[in-house]
Scaffold this motif. Structure first.
Motif, short mmCIF file in Angstrom:
data_model
loop_
_atom_site.label_atom_id
_atom_site.label_comp_id
_atom_site.label_asym_id
_atom_site.label_seq_id
_atom_site.Cartn_x
_atom_site.Cartn_y
_atom_site.Cartn_z
N ASN A 4 62.49 75.26 71.75
CA ASN A 4 62.12 74.31 70.70
C ASN A 4 62.89 72.99 70.78
N ALA A 5 63.46 72.68 71.94
CA ALA A 5 64.24 71.46 72.11
C ALA A 5 63.44 70.46 72.94
N ALA A 6 63.21 69.26 72.40
CA ALA A 6 62.46 68.23 73.12
C ALA A 6 63.23 67.79 74.36
N GLY A 7 62.53 67.81 75.50
CA GLY A 7 63.16 67.39 76.74
C GLY A 7 64.10 68.41 77.34
N ARG A 8 64.27 69.55 76.67
CA ARG A 8 65.17 70.60 77.18
C ARG A 8 64.44 71.95 77.05
N PHE A 9 63.32 72.03 77.71
CA PHE A 9 62.46 73.21 77.61
C PHE A 9 63.19 74.49 77.99
N ALA A 10 64.08 74.41 79.00
CA ALA A 10 64.76 75.61 79.50
C ALA A 10 66.11 75.85 78.85
N GLN A 11 66.49 75.02 77.88
CA GLN A 11 67.80 75.17 77.25
C GLN A 11 67.73 76.12 76.06
N ASN A 12 68.36 77.27 76.18
CA ASN A 12 68.36 78.31 75.15
C ASN A 12 66.96 78.88 74.94
#
Length: 364
Positions: A173-181
């Motif tokens: 659910n992070a914009a620009g960080r699709f693979a983060q968490n």
């Protein structure tokens, strides 16, 4: 009990009373678990405390289904955890909505148990009658479902000749960080008469590095303090277990390996050593009579430079269909360079810790 909880329960009661016996059904349910415990070696002292959720976390919930035709139904589940002793509320229970089809399986979206819970935990005592305090050190493999997968989409198949399987994906659910968490995994189960077996794999990128991602930070052993909240650049949990029923006795064995790399203290940002836990458990449950059950386990956990031995016994006596009382004892011993930490208790001041507890549970 605060005003929000009172209103929620009142609304739930009205909903259950007004639902007709037609295509839709709604059920109000829950459990209260409270007791007393003795814990050794807490800051060099003995601790006596009131407990809540020592086996099962106390909670209330609503679940329901609506028939849509052609063997398909809509379903939902909404639960909220709380402490009986303090009244504090916890976001440690599921909330989801989905569709179920008899031939094709179930698809759900929401805040859900992961695949370790679904396909592995039933072969451990912490995932069954033993409950919270029987978890492997730090609940490193999540067999006690210390954390649920937020933003998750989960599929569970129907049973085909005793074989079933499932998959999950939890968004960052992070914009620009699709693979983060984010997190994803698969699991499978096989059941045939007295024999059952299951296996699962869960992977997470950047656990705890974003506030609204799939998982919160983990509780892991630190360098300068016994337990720290830690983020991990990568986490993989592989687990498998099996059980066999012989008369009134259920024997089980379970193995899991949880690997955390790129670990850092979430408060200070300080780097911590990567760590991998291997857990080996054997257990037995004996239904002595229809109202008395005894359970026991032994777990060995190896974390490279540190290891833990843990043994536990539990007795449960049913006063009625909905109410029981229990007593349990747990002993944990760490290697010389480690500290004992029985799950959900304060860390020991040395390598040994004992928990002796009793309590009462009521389900509604």
């Amino acid at each position: 009990m605060n005003r929000l909880l009172c209103c929620s329960l009142a609304g739930a009661y009205i909903a259950t009373q007004s639902t007709t016996a037609g295509a839709q059904s709604v059920t109000l349910y829950g459990e209260l678990d409270a007791g007393l415990a003795y814990v050794s070696n807490v800051n060099g002292h003995t601790q006596y405390r009131a407990t809540s959720g020592l086996i099962d976390g106390s909670f209330w919930g609503l679940q329901g289904t609506e028939a849509l035709g052609d063997g398909t139904q809509a379903l939902f589940r909404l639960e909220r955890g709380y402490s009986v002793s303090s009244g504090e509320q916890f976001n440690d229970h599921p909330a989801y909505v989905g569709l179920q089809s008899n031939p094709f399986g179930t698809l759900t979206l929401g805040h859900q148990y992961d695949l370790v819970h679904d396909y592995f935990a039933p072969f451990t005592l912490t995932g069954g009658t033993g409950g919270t305090a029987f978890a492997h050190p730090f609940d490193n493999d999540n067999a006690n479902n210390s954390y649920l997968a937020a933003n998750s989409v989960k599929y569970a198949s129907a049973s085909y000749g005793g074989f079933s399987f499932g998959g999950m994906y939890a968004f960052s659910n992070a914009a620009g960080r699709f693979a983060q968490n984010r997190a994803y995994g698969i699991g499978a189960n096989y059941a045939n008469g007295p024999f059952s077996a299951g296996a699962s794999w869960m992977h997470n990128n950047g656990r705890g590095l974003t506030e609204n991602g799939a998982f919160e930070a983990a509780s892991l052993p630190g360098v300068d303090q016994p337990v720290v909240d830690a983020s991990a650049q990568k986490q993989d949990t592989i687990a498998a277990g099996a059980s066999y029923v012989i008369g009134d006795v259920t024997l089980a064995g379970a193995w899991s390996r949880a690997i955390y790399t790129g670990v850092a203290d979430t408060d200070s940002g300080a780097a911590l050593p990567s760590i991998a836990f291997s857990n080996y458990e054997i257990s037995a449950i004996w239904s002595v009579t229809p109202t008395i059950a005894l359970a026991g386990m032994y777990v060995y956990t190896d974390a490279s430079s540190t290891h833990w031995h843990q043994g536990a016994l539990q007795a449960v006596y049913q006063l009625s269909k909905r109410t029981d009382v229990y007593a349990e004892a747990i002993y944990q011993r760490a290697s010389e360079n480690g500290l004992a930490v029985i799950n959900t208790n304060d860390p020991s001041s040395n390598r040994n810790q004992v928990l002796v507890a009793t309590g009462i549970r009521h389900r509604f």
